[in-house]
Write a protein that holds these residues in place. Structure first.
Motif, PDB file in Angstrom:
ATOM      1  N   VAL A   1       0.844  -1.208   0.000  1.00  9.28           N
ATOM      2  CA  VAL A   1       0.000   0.000   0.000  1.00  9.28           C
ATOM      3  C   VAL A   1       0.873   1.251   0.000  1.00  9.28           C
ATOM      4  CG1 VAL A   1      -1.628   1.339   1.379  1.00  9.28           C
ATOM      5  CG2 VAL A   1      -1.978  -1.119   1.064  1.00  9.28           C
ATOM      6  N   ALA A   2       1.951   1.217   0.794  1.00 10.82           N
ATOM      7  CA  ALA A   2       2.845   2.375   0.859  1.00 10.82           C
ATOM      8  C   ALA A   2       3.611   2.565  -0.445  1.00 10.82           C
ATOM      9  CB  ALA A   2       3.823   2.203   2.023  1.00 10.82           C
ATOM     10  N   ALA A   3       4.003   1.451  -1.072  1.00 13.71           N
ATOM     11  CA  ALA A   3       4.817   1.536  -2.292  1.00 13.71           C
ATOM     12  C   ALA A   3       3.983   1.870  -3.525  1.00 13.71           C
ATOM     13  CB  ALA A   3       5.556   0.216  -2.509  1.00 13.71           C
ATOM     14  N   PHE A   4       2.726   1.429  -3.542  1.00 18.85           N
ATOM     15  CA  PHE A   4       1.861   1.631  -4.709  1.00 18.85           C
ATOM     16  C   PHE A   4       0.543   2.273  -4.276  1.00 18.85           C
ATOM     17  CE2 PHE A   4       4.553  -2.061  -5.484  1.00 18.85           C
ATOM     18  CZ  PHE A   4       5.143  -1.738  -6.709  1.00 18.85           C
ATOM     19  N   PRO A   5       0.590   3.520  -3.765  1.00 24.03           N
ATOM     20  CA  PRO A   5      -0.632   4.153  -3.247  1.00 24.03           C
ATOM     21  C   PRO A   5      -1.692   4.376  -4.319  1.00 24.03           C
ATOM     22  CG  PRO A   5       1.169   5.735  -3.398  1.00 24.03           C
ATOM     23  CD  PRO A   5       1.765   4.389  -3.637  1.00 24.03           C
ATOM     24  N   ASN A   6      -1.278   4.519  -5.573  1.00 22.34           N
ATOM     25  CA  ASN A   6      -2.251   4.740  -6.650  1.00 22.34           C
ATOM     26  C   ASN A   6      -3.102   3.504  -6.919  1.00 22.34           C
ATOM     27  OD1 ASN A   6       0.272   3.605  -7.588  1.00 22.34           O
ATOM     28  ND2 ASN A   6      -0.531   3.782  -9.677  1.00 22.34           N
ATOM     29  N   ARG A   7      -2.683   2.354  -6.423  1.00 24.95           N
ATOM     30  CA  ARG A   7      -3.460   1.126  -6.619  1.00 24.95           C
ATOM     31  C   ARG A   7      -4.420   0.858  -5.456  1.00 24.95           C
ATOM     32  NH1 ARG A   7       0.815  -3.327  -9.132  1.00 24.95           N
ATOM     33  NH2 ARG A   7       1.805  -1.922 -10.646  1.00 24.95           N
ATOM     34  N   PHE A   8      -4.385   1.702  -4.468  1.00 21.44           N
ATOM     35  CA  PHE A   8      -5.183   1.439  -3.265  1.00 21.44           C
ATOM     36  C   PHE A   8      -6.653   1.729  -3.502  1.00 21.44           C
ATOM     37  CE2 PHE A   8      -7.346   2.826   0.566  1.00 21.44           C
ATOM     38  CZ  PHE A   8      -7.070   1.770   1.431  1.00 21.44           C
ATOM     39  N   THR A   9      -7.470   0.774  -3.149  1.00 22.58           N
ATOM     40  CA  THR A   9      -8.905   0.991  -2.974  1.00 22.58           C
ATOM     41  C   THR A   9      -9.286   0.274  -1.682  1.00 22.58           C
ATOM     42  OG1 THR A   9      -9.594  -1.005  -4.176  1.00 22.58           O
ATOM     43  CG2 THR A   9      -9.317   1.017  -5.474  1.00 22.58           C
ATOM     44  N   LEU A  10     -10.249   0.800  -0.996  1.00 19.35           N
ATOM     45  CA  LEU A  10     -10.640   0.200   0.277  1.00 19.35           C
ATOM     46  C   LEU A  10     -11.133  -1.232   0.078  1.00 19.35           C
ATOM     47  CD1 LEU A  10     -11.018   0.499   3.304  1.00 19.35           C
ATOM     48  CD2 LEU A  10     -13.311   1.431   2.861  1.00 19.35           C
ATOM     49  N   SER A  11     -11.899  -1.451  -0.980  1.00 13.97           N
ATOM     50  CA  SER A  11     -12.436  -2.790  -1.217  1.00 13.97           C
ATOM     51  C   SER A  11     -11.319  -3.794  -1.493  1.00 13.97           C
ATOM     52  CB  SER A  11     -13.426  -2.771  -2.377  1.00 13.97           C
ATOM     53  OG  SER A  11     -12.788  -2.349  -3.576  1.00 13.97           O
ATOM     54  N   SER A  12     -10.327  -3.391  -2.285  1.00 16.64           N
ATOM     55  CA  SER A  12      -9.207  -4.282  -2.580  1.00 16.64           C
ATOM     56  C   SER A  12      -8.396  -4.575  -1.323  1.00 16.64           C
ATOM     57  CB  SER A  12      -8.313  -3.657  -3.650  1.00 16.64           C
ATOM     58  OG  SER A  12      -7.201  -4.488  -3.918  1.00 16.64           O
ATOM     59  N   PHE A  13      -8.147  -3.554  -0.533  1.00 20.84           N
ATOM     60  CA  PHE A  13      -7.392  -3.717   0.708  1.00 20.84           C
ATOM     61  C   PHE A  13      -8.111  -4.692   1.649  1.00 20.84           C
ATOM     62  CE2 PHE A  13      -6.566  -2.368   5.105  1.00 20.84           C
ATOM     63  CZ  PHE A  13      -5.182  -2.476   5.143  1.00 20.84           C
ATOM     64  N   LEU A  14      -9.414  -4.492   1.826  1.00 19.53           N
ATOM     65  CA  LEU A  14     -10.180  -5.357   2.717  1.00 19.53           C
ATOM     66  C   LEU A  14     -10.258  -6.781   2.181  1.00 19.53           C
ATOM     67  CD1 LEU A  14     -13.098  -2.982   3.780  1.00 19.53           C
ATOM     68  CD2 LEU A  14     -11.133  -3.721   5.152  1.00 19.53           C
ATOM     69  N   GLN A  15     -10.281  -6.907   0.866  1.00 19.74           N
ATOM     70  CA  GLN A  15     -10.348  -8.236   0.268  1.00 19.74           C
ATOM     71  C   GLN A  15      -9.107  -9.052   0.627  1.00 19.74           C
ATOM     72  OE1 GLN A  15     -11.940  -7.821  -3.623  1.00 19.74           O
ATOM     73  NE2 GLN A  15     -11.775  -9.985  -4.131  1.00 19.74           N
ATOM     74  N   HIS A  16      -7.940  -8.408   0.563  1.00 18.48           N
ATOM     75  CA  HIS A  16      -6.708  -9.085   0.985  1.00 18.48           C
ATOM     76  C   HIS A  16      -6.741  -9.360   2.489  1.00 18.48           C
ATOM     77  CE1 HIS A  16      -4.591  -8.973  -2.784  1.00 18.48           C
ATOM     78  NE2 HIS A  16      -4.696  -7.665  -2.888  1.00 18.48           N
ATOM     79  N   LEU A  17      -7.163  -8.374   3.263  1.00 22.53           N
ATOM     80  CA  LEU A  17      -7.152  -8.502   4.712  1.00 22.53           C
ATOM     81  C   LEU A  17      -8.099  -9.600   5.182  1.00 22.53           C
ATOM     82  CD1 LEU A  17      -5.593  -6.957   6.916  1.00 22.53           C
ATOM     83  CD2 LEU A  17      -7.623  -5.565   7.278  1.00 22.53           C
ATOM     84  N   LEU A  18      -9.177  -9.795   4.446  1.00 23.62           N
ATOM     85  CA  LEU A  18     -10.158 -10.821   4.799  1.00 23.62           C
ATOM     86  C   LEU A  18      -9.865 -12.153   4.108  1.00 23.62           C
ATOM     87  CD1 LEU A  18     -13.404  -8.654   4.703  1.00 23.62           C
ATOM     88  CD2 LEU A  18     -12.155  -9.452   6.722  1.00 23.62           C
ATOM     89  N   LEU A  19      -8.642 -12.263   3.569  1.00 24.97           N
ATOM     90  CA  LEU A  19      -8.151 -13.527   3.002  1.00 24.97           C
ATOM     91  C   LEU A  19      -9.010 -13.999   1.836  1.00 24.97           C
ATOM     92  CD1 LEU A  19      -7.339 -15.203   6.419  1.00 24.97           C
ATOM     93  CD2 LEU A  19      -5.699 -14.221   4.802  1.00 24.97           C
ATOM     94  N   GLN A  20      -9.333 -13.029   0.955  1.00 24.93           N
ATOM     95  CA  GLN A  20     -10.055 -13.329  -0.281  1.00 24.93           C
ATOM     96  C   GLN A  20      -9.231 -12.878  -1.488  1.00 24.93           C
ATOM     97  OE1 GLN A  20     -13.092 -14.998  -0.443  1.00 24.93           O
ATOM     98  NE2 GLN A  20     -12.666 -15.316   1.726  1.00 24.93           N
ATOM     99  N   SER A  21      -7.929 -13.025  -1.385  1.00 27.46           N
ATOM    100  CA  SER A  21      -7.037 -12.554  -2.446  1.00 27.46           C
ATOM    101  C   SER A  21      -7.159 -13.365  -3.725  1.00 27.46           C
ATOM    102  CB  SER A  21      -5.580 -12.600  -1.971  1.00 27.46           C
ATOM    103  OG  SER A  21      -5.405 -11.865  -0.785  1.00 27.46           O
ATOM    104  N   ASN A  22      -7.749 -14.545  -3.654  1.00 24.91           N
ATOM    105  CA  ASN A  22      -7.896 -15.390  -4.839  1.00 24.91           C
ATOM    106  C   ASN A  22      -9.255 -15.218  -5.509  1.00 24.91           C
ATOM    107  OD1 ASN A  22      -9.274 -16.586  -2.695  1.00 24.91           O
ATOM    108  ND2 ASN A  22      -8.875 -18.673  -3.392  1.00 24.91           N
TER     109      ASN A  22
END
Length: 340
Positions: free
Chosen positions: A110-131
């Motif tokens: 997130v820090a290295a690629f801030p332009n790719r950040f969206t809340l939904s994408s971040f939460l998806q990874h955090l909730l272990l739905q990266s696949n």
């Protein structure tokens, strides 16, 4: 972190270490090899096709993911087959194992690629739905998250699978594998993407965990008594795997293909790995102590190797830090061995 449920099994760490190294060479051959032939990005099609069975095993080294999943099903079942497993403590222990490094890499991405950040994408990874669709990536720092998500999705159902297995025996798992294949076929014939469904999702990977569970249910240390028998089974397992991956690489079109044979491929791949795992568990006791300790060391840090290697390879490939040795294939392999 070591399991509290069973004695330490060096052979399992051996296999984790070997799987991590195989996946490093696989991704290195793809990313660095593409750079060497002038492609900035890895095309969907394979960059290299070979008629060498041993080389094809490395070029299709994504099969190491199947080994990781088979090992998970095996070790959890082997360690808990004769005891009740509490669901919440089991999940807590697994999250404590995987979360620190995963969250660290997620925040770094997130820090290295801030332009790719969206809340939904971040939460998806955090909730272990990266696949699942929409997760996106924060550069190569999160590219390996999909496998961790598939693993964690299996954790959610494993205590229930174990309870049913303890009640009905391994035939329950075998019937479930058959059902999973039928459901994959149903999804495919309704228009589903066969390659993506069988590769990225728990639907495509669950029978690899289940076959590992079958091995864990039946395995008893010392099942093969003589050195000759152990060696024969281990070599037969290695050769079966090599030839199976060669058929996958040449006849089935490798990873990019959409052949319907992939509906059953995860099952056959897992059976081959389970055969090899069984042979290795019995044979590895004859390894010299120094070799065993090296492989155990790699196994101990295999999770870190797996999560970090893709970013390291990107740096090496992107900055063309290569170790020249012949053509692009040998140079890619040599670069992985020396630099990565």
């Amino acid at each position: 972190m070591k399991s509290q449920n069973l004695a330490y099994m060096p052979a399992v760490d051996h296999l984790r270490g070997l799987a991590a190294i195989l996946i490093v060479f696989y991704h290195g051959s793809q990313l660095i090899g593409h750079q060497l032939i002038g492609n900035r990005e890895v095309a969907l099609q394979r960059w290299h096709v070979t008629d060498n069975p041993f080389l094809s095993f490395i070029l299709e080294g994504h099969t190491a993911v199947a080994l990781f999943f088979v090992l998970s099903g095996f070790i959890f079942t082997f360690g808990n087959r004769d005891r009740d497993l509490s669901w919440l403590p089991f999940l807590k222990n697994r999250i404590l194992r995987i979360a620190p490094l995963m969250i660290t890499l997620l925040m770094l991405g997130v820090a290295a690629f801030p332009n790719r950040f969206t809340l939904s994408s971040f939460l998806q990874h955090l909730l272990l739905q990266s696949n699942t669709s929409g997760a996106g990536t924060f550069g190569p720092l999160t590219s390996m998250f999909w496998t961790i998500s598939a693993e964690c999705q299996f954790y959610l159902i494993f205590p229930f699978l174990l309870a049913f297995t303890q009640r009905y025996g391994a035939r329950y798992l075998l019937r479930l594998i058959f059902l999973v294949v039928l459901l994959r076929a149903l999804a495919a014939f309704t228009g589903g993407n066969i390659r993506d469904m069988t590769y990225w999702s728990l639907v495509g990977r669950v029978d690899q965990f289940l076959i590992g569970m079958v091995l864990g249910y039946y395995y008893q240390p010392g099942m093969l008594k003589s050195w000759l028998t152990r060696s024969t089974v281990m070599i037969a397992g290695a050769m079966t795997l090599t030839m199976l991956m060669f058929v996958f690489h040449v006849s089935m079109g490798g990873w990019p293909s959409q052949t319907r044979l992939k509906l059953v491929w995860p099952t056959f791949e897992a059976v081959a790995w389970a055969f090899f795992v069984f042979g290795w568990l019995e044979w590895s006791k004859v390894l010299p102590d120094i070799v065993s300790r090296i492989l155990c060391g790699l196994g101990t840090i295999s999770y870190s190797i797996y999560m970090l290697h893709f970013a390291v390879i990107h740096v090496v490939a992107g900055h063309q830090i290569t170790f020249q040795l012949g053509g692009p294939v040998t140079t890619a392999f040599a670069t992985v061995a020396v630099m990565v």
